[in-house]
Every structure is written in C-alpha cells, then in structure tokens.
Design an enzyme around this catalytic site. Structure first.
Site, PDB file in Angstrom:
ATOM      1  CG  ASP A 344      -1.196   1.369   1.796  1.00  0.00           C
ATOM      2  OD1 ASP A 344      -2.378   1.537   1.282  1.00  0.00           O
ATOM      3  OD2 ASP A 344      -1.582   1.684   2.727  1.00  0.00           O
ATOM      4  CG  ASP A 537      -1.162   2.375   6.017  1.00  0.00           C
ATOM      5  OD1 ASP A 537      -1.606   2.078   5.170  1.00  0.00           O
ATOM      6  OD2 ASP A 537      -1.514   3.088   7.715  1.00  0.00           O
ATOM      7  CG  ASP A 541      -3.870  -1.275   3.587  1.00  0.00           C
ATOM      8  OD1 ASP A 541      -4.290  -1.415   2.186  1.00  0.00           O
ATOM      9  OD2 ASP A 541      -3.277  -0.802   4.306  1.00  0.00           O
TER      10      ASP A 541
HETATM   11  P1  ADP Z   1      -4.378   5.085   0.255  1.00  0.00           P
HETATM   12  O1  ADP Z   1      -4.503   4.144  -1.490  1.00  0.00           O
HETATM   13  O2  ADP Z   1      -3.220   6.601  -0.586  1.00  0.00           O
HETATM   14  O3  ADP Z   1      -3.884   4.742   1.359  1.00  0.00           O
HETATM   15  P2  ADP Z   1      -6.655   6.212   0.164  1.00  0.00           P
HETATM   16  O4  ADP Z   1      -7.900   5.106  -0.948  1.00  0.00           O
HETATM   17  O5  ADP Z   1      -7.382   6.729   1.735  1.00  0.00           O
HETATM   18  O6  ADP Z   1      -5.261   6.032  -0.305  1.00  0.00           O
HETATM   19  O7  ADP Z   1      -7.645   7.739  -0.152  1.00  0.00           O
HETATM   20  C1  ADP Z   1      -7.902   8.180  -2.272  1.00  0.00           C
HETATM   21  C2  ADP Z   1      -8.123   9.108  -2.078  1.00  0.00           C
HETATM   22  O8  ADP Z   1      -9.266   9.532  -1.650  1.00  0.00           O
HETATM   23  C3  ADP Z   1      -6.584  10.097  -1.540  1.00  0.00           C
HETATM   24  O9  ADP Z   1      -5.497  10.691  -2.651  1.00  0.00           O
HETATM   25  C4  ADP Z   1      -8.040  11.568  -2.087  1.00  0.00           C
HETATM   26  O10 ADP Z   1      -7.826  11.859  -3.038  1.00  0.00           O
HETATM   27  C5  ADP Z   1      -8.704  11.109  -2.173  1.00  0.00           C
HETATM   28  N1  ADP Z   1      -9.578  10.999   0.036  1.00  0.00           N
HETATM   29  C6  ADP Z   1      -9.466  10.281   0.643  1.00  0.00           C
HETATM   30  N2  ADP Z   1     -10.346  10.811   2.442  1.00  0.00           N
HETATM   31  C7  ADP Z   1     -10.124  11.870   2.340  1.00  0.00           C
HETATM   32  C8  ADP Z   1     -10.439  13.914   2.881  1.00  0.00           C
HETATM   33  N3  ADP Z   1     -10.537  12.356   3.888  1.00  0.00           N
HETATM   34  N4  ADP Z   1     -10.151  14.009   2.048  1.00  0.00           N
HETATM   35  C9  ADP Z   1      -9.795  14.283   1.032  1.00  0.00           C
HETATM   36  N5  ADP Z   1      -9.311  14.023   0.255  1.00  0.00           N
HETATM   37  C10 ADP Z   1     -10.211  12.205   0.972  1.00  0.00           C
HETATM   38 MG    MG Z   2      -3.070   3.627   3.224  1.00  0.00          MG
END
Ligand code: ADP
Ligand code: MG
Length: 645
Positions: A344, A537, A541
């Site tokens: 991730d 993390d 996931d």
């Molecule tokens: P990752 O796989 O990198 O951990 P997430 O799946 O949690 O990321 O989130 C994917 C995308 O969704 C982020 O890159 C962002 O664009 C958007 N996003 C998610 N939660 C938020 C939030 N609280 N505020 C703004 N954007 C968000």
């Molecule tokens: Mg993450």
C-alpha cells in the site's frame, strides 16, 4: 509493579509433539542424575562383581529412562487410543531397544543408550525452551493493574480489566502504562520498546497517545482511557505471539505427522530384520537379536524430528527480538517462497503524515468561508490527508455540517443551499484548464492532489506531500534482487503514484484503486506470479491482507489490521521485512541441511549395522551425536547475519 507470568507449559500444550514436551520437570532431572550415578557405579563395579554391576545398570535404565519409558509407552498408548490407530513415537523405539538389550544381557549398553538419549533430549528441550522463553518474554510485560482517578480526585489501584473506556488514570513515574489512551495532563518520556522495539524514550505531553504495556519514564501524568484493555495494541501483539506458538512450519508439521507412520514401518520391519539374520545372512540368533536392537536405534528419527522444530523456534525467536512478530512458523516457509509482494502507498511506503505544500482557491469567493467549510468537513474524517489539512488551515468560524464520508474517495456536504465536495481529482467532471494543469504539475512532483468542488465545479485545489518511509527504497531493491515482483497499490492518482513508484523503484504501480478492490488486485497478482505478500497499514487494507499468502501489517500506532496479519512489523521500518525474508531463506536452507544430514546418518548406520560394523554404543553415540549437530545447526538461526541490506 507485579507482573503476571504466563506458565510456559500453556504454550507447550500448543505442540502435541513428544520432542517438545517439557522434560525439565524436577523429578525427571533428579532421576536422570540418579541414573547417571548408577551408570558410573555399574561401570566401576564391573571388574569386581558382575551381579552388582548389572543391577546398577538396570537401575540406571529405570531411573534415567523413566521419562523415556513414560513417553514412549504412555504416549504411544494415549495417542493410539485417541487417533484410533497405532501411533508409536521415537521414545517407544528407544525403550524397546533398551528392553531388548537387557533381555540379551547387554546391561551396560542398555544403560548407555538410555543415559545418552536422555541427555540429548535435555539439551534439545533446553534449546527449544530458550527460544520459546525469548518469544514469550513479552507476555510477562502484560499490564495487570491501573491507578484510577475518581471525579472527587481520590485514586485507587484496580485490576486493569475493570478499567473502562473514558476512565481517568494516573501513571506514576517508572510505572507501566496500563492501557491505551491520551494524556490529559503532565509531561513525560515513555519507553515504547515493548510495542515497537524503539529503545529511545518518546517525549509525550497533553493530547499525545500512550500505549498499554509501555513504560513511563521520569514524569507522572494522567490519561483518559480510549481502549478497553483487551483491545489495546499491546494485547493484539500478545495474541499474535500466542498464536505463533501454535503453528510450526509446514516442514515441521509434516515431519510430526510422519513420525508415527515412520516408526510403525520400522516396527513392522523389525521381525524381518530379526529373521533375516539367521536365515539369510547366516548370523547366530544372539547376533541377529543384537543387530536388531542396533537397527532400532539407528533408524529412529531423532535428528529428523529435531531438524525443523528447533530451526523454526530459533528463527521466530530471532525475529521477535528484531521487532518482527510472526503468527506462526508456517508463514516463514511461505515468506521464503514468495514470488510477488504488494505494498500500500500511504502509511506503508510513505510515513502517512502528509503536509500541505500548495493550495489554490477560486478568486472572487469568500476565502475564509471556503476554508471554514473545508475544515469542518475534514474534521469528520480520520484520513491522514484530513489531519494535514486541518493543521494547515486555521478556521475563522467553526461550522456544524452534516458530512458524508466516502471511504477512499473523499467527503461531501451541503451548506446554505450549495453542495460541497472534497476528494479525488478523477471524481470531478467540471474542471477548468488551470486546475487541470496544476494537478498535473503537482502530481508529477509526487504530491497528492485533492480537489474542492462547489456544486460539482472545482473551485479549489490542495497539494500534499508525504515522505518515504525509512529504508523503503533499499527494501524494494532487496526484494527485486531476490526475484520478487514488486507492486505499489494506491488509492492516489495515477501520476502521483507513478512518480512515487519511480522514486522508490517498484516494478509496477496500480493507482486509483478503491479500497474494496485491493484484495482483487492481490488475487490477480497471485494468479500471475504465484505466492504473493501484501503489506498494509490501515483498516482498508485488511481484506487484501487476508487474501494474500502472507499478510503483513505495519504495527506502529495502529492495531486493527494486526488481527488479520500473519506478520507484524512492530516498527514501521521496511529493512526489518527484508531481514525477515532473508532469515526465512536461511531457515529453509538450514532445515533441509538438517533433514538431508539426518537421512544420511540413518542410512549409514543401517548399512554399517548390516555389515556387522556397529554396536549399540557406537550406534547411540553416532545417532545422538547427529541429533546434537542438528540442534547446533538450528541454533545458527539465533544469530543475526552480519549484513542484511
Ligand atoms: P491510499 O490508498 O493512498 O491509502 P485512500 O484509498 O485512503 O489512499 O484514498 C484515496 C484518495 O481519496 C486520496 O488520494 C484522496 O484523493 C481521496 N480522499 C480520501 N479521503 C479523503 C479526505 N478525507 N479528504 C480529501 N481527500 C480524500
Ligand atoms: Mg494506506
């Protein structure tokens, strides 16, 4: 503070294997020394009185061999009864050989057989016990009591399991933090090595999180309990450690399952060996009986049984000292056989603490109002991006908004007749040229970009940057060199993902992934490459960790996904994962070395015996000598290789 100690034999129960039984009972040890003394006495008396000497040797067999007979005959009967078929073990063979030797009047050799066999088993138990004690050393750190502060200011010491979420506790200097919570007052430094292996104490003050099982330094503080004592990070770690006792490696369990079958075959062949002497090889009955005893000793799979078990225990012990917890030895075999590994991005390859670097809001709109809406929205999210945004933008007015949280996409709300949304750039359709250009520019720098939209038209942009985790790059290149396919899976935009992926050197980047699709991607990787690990993390996931052949969780400051992980890195340091992989390879090598060596020894002894070049004494010495060599070889797993990474 009183510490609860978990009796070691509880953990021993996890193995039903004879070799892992605790032979170290006081009575057994005393009897062994009595037997050893009797053996020496028999030896001394040999010249003067053959009767007393023989009696001494028989006494030696009975005392030193007490647990061998007990386990050999007792366990064979018990196991056969519960399995409803004949389940003999190695001890049974040894007891039989000793009895046979006595029958043909070879008292001295019978005693020698038993004394050496028992001594070798004490050594084996000691070694395995040492590994286990190291693995379970954490269990002794489980907090037992807490100092509760009542609303009237009085305090009382209570057992930790009566403490409830929301209670206020006082933690004195030098005391153990009883459960997870946040500091209400006081400053201190806390030694968190029990949960993340970090030896330098961490400075903590009002608002900081503290974890149960860690040790308070010189300051006294009060804390508010945020988690039940059974839900703390530490208790999850303990559960994992307990489970690690239950499953050994595939090889080890295979050997254990084969042992009764093997011994049954040995016993079935016994009459043929006995009869072959006089009828085929022309030996006398006495010689044939003697060589049949040597046969029983030679073929008994002591070294084989020790091959995998001791090696696995030593490996788990080594890893736990380095802050890598393994749910069971089986996952170490899987770890060494991996073909692909997926990571991730946020919080796994990056440290999950992004900061806002750039932002643009539409001119002509009330900037303060936009920021107030934005902050009010993000306040209702616990995403790392939300934390970064809240800290960067000071609000002028606290708004109470009804916010919908779309996990992995963003947030949306309504405010005085308009809809507002913050989230992934791809989810917006009405984007003007300027925002598109800026998005491209920031993403190419590896920044995460989020759009802010009013009535679905983009009116703002925020770019956030996260730093790579310690040793992420080195770990990726290690895995690539080891021949694994490396993939980064991220919910972030394609361009951002690719930039970070390039920086870090992964083979493949899969971006724009919805949390629910991570598990599907892991499955695809398994189909394409074979055995796949997933490192993550966050709670999102968890499904992917379960799907993967080896699910690996970053342990620092989290907890939920530890439940489903097979391996936990207590500290978010990827070099530890590379180390674990390397060690698992070494474990595999040593296990097979041991197995091959054990088999060669057995074949050699059997051949020499057939050629008449073997007696009970030499047989026992070579046989037990090989077991000891196998254990010493296994002990190499406790050592840290000089260079890893
Ligand atoms: P990752 O796989 O990198 O951990 P997430 O799946 O949690 O990321 O989130 C994917 C995308 O969704 C982020 O890159 C962002 O664009 C958007 N996003 C998610 N939660 C938020 C939030 N609280 N505020 C703004 N954007 C968000
Ligand atoms: Mg993450």
């Amino acid at each position: 503070m009183e510490k609860r100690s978990v009796p070691l034999h509880d953990l021993d129960n996890a193995h039903s294997h004879e070799h892992v039984h605790n032979h170290g009972g006081k009575l057994t040890i005393i009897l062994f020394f009595v037997g050893f003394a009797a053996f020496l006495a028999g030896f001394i008396l040999e010249g003067s009185s053959s009767f007393y000497s023989s009696m001494a040797f028989i006494l030696s067999v009975v005392t030193a061999g007490y647990h061998i007979i007990l386990e050999g005959v007792g366990d064979t009967i018990r196991n056969s009864h519960s399995a409803k078929k004949f389940q003999p073990n190695v001890h049974f063979l040894m007891a039989l050989a000793a009895a046979g030797a006595i029958v043909i009047g070879k008292y001295e050799e019978a005693a020698m057989l038993i004394v050496i066999f028992a001594a070798a088993h004490f050594l084996e138990d000691y070694v395995d016990g040492k590994s286990k004690r190291e693995i379970t050393h954490l269990l002794n750190l489980n907090p037992t009591e807490a100092r509760i502060v009542y609303p009237d200011g009085s305090t009382q010491i209570v057992p930790v399991d009566v403490v409830k979420t929301g209670d206020t506790l006082q933690v004195l200097n030098g005391a153990q933090v009883p459960t997870d919570g946040v500091i209400l007052s006081g400053n201190t430094a806390i030694d968190e090595s029990s949960i993340n292996g970090e030896s330098i104490p961490k400075e903590k003050t009002f608002g900081d999180e503290v974890y149960g099982g860690t040790i308070n330094g010189s300051g006294t503080f009060t804390m508010k309990v945020t988690k039940d004592s059974s839900e703390t990070v530490f208790s999850k770690i303990l559960q994992l450690v307990r489970q690690s006792q239950e499953s050994l490696t595939k090889t080890a369990t295979l050997i254990q399952r084969l042992e009764p079958k093997y011994v049954t075959i040995v016993l079935a062949l016994f009459p043929f060996v006995l009869l072959a002497g006089p009828y085929i090889f022309g030996w006398s009955w006495e010689v044939s009986l003697y060589r049949s005893m040597v046969y029983l000793i030679s073929v008994s799979p002591c070294a084989l049984a020790a091959s995998a078990v001791s090696t696995t225990l030593a490996t788990i012990s080594n890893l736990s000292k380095k802050g890598v917890l393994v749910k069971g030895g089986a996952y170490l075999s899987k770890l060494q056989g991996l073909k692909a590994i997926s990571f991730d991005k946020t919080g796994t390859l990056t440290n999950g603490k992004p900061v806002v670097t750039d932002f643009v809001f539409e001119q002509g709109l009330d900037q303060n109002e936009l920021i107030d809406i934005l902050v009010a929205m993000e306040k209702q999210s616990n995403h790392p991006l939300a934390t970064a945004i809240i800290t960067s933008f000071p609000e002028t007015r606290a708004l109470q908004l009804d916010v919908a949280n779309q996990v992995g996409r963003g947030l949306s709300t309504n405010y005085v007749g308009n809809s507002y949304r913050i989230g992934k750039p791809v989810s917006f359709e009405k984007v003007s040229f300027i925002y598109k250009e800026k998005e491209k520019q920031f993403s190419a720098e590896g920044k995460t970009v989020v759009f802010f939209g009013k009535n679905e038209t983009v009116i703002g942009l925020i770019a956030l940057m996260d730093v790579l985790i310690q040793d992420a790059k080195a770990a990726i290149s290690y895995f690539k060199e080891a021949g694994l396919h490396t993939t980064m899976i991220t919910g972030d935009a394609k361009l951002t993902g690719e930039t970070v992926g390039k920086q870090i050197g992964v083979d493949e980047v899969i971006a724009n992934v919805m949390p629910e699709d991570k598990a599907k991607i892991v499955k695809e990787q398994q189909e394409e490459y074979g055995s796949t690990a997933m490192l993550g993390d966050g709670i999102n996931d968890a499904p992917a960790l379960v799907t993967a052949d080896v699910g690996i969780a970053m342990g620092e400051g989290t907890g939920v996904e530890i439940d489903v992980a097979d391996l936990v890195l207590m500290k978010n340091d990827l070099s530890k994962l590379a180390y674990a992989h390397q060690l698992s390879k070494k474990m595999d090598k040593i296990t097979w070395q041991n197995i091959a060596f054990s088999i060669v020894v057995v074949l050699t002894l059997v051949t020499l015996n057939l050629l008449g070049k073997m007696d009970i004494t030499i047989g026992v010495i070579l046989h037990e000598g090989s077991t000891i060599l196998v254990i010493l070889n296994a002990l190499r797993m406790l050592k840290t290789p000089k260079k890893y990474l």
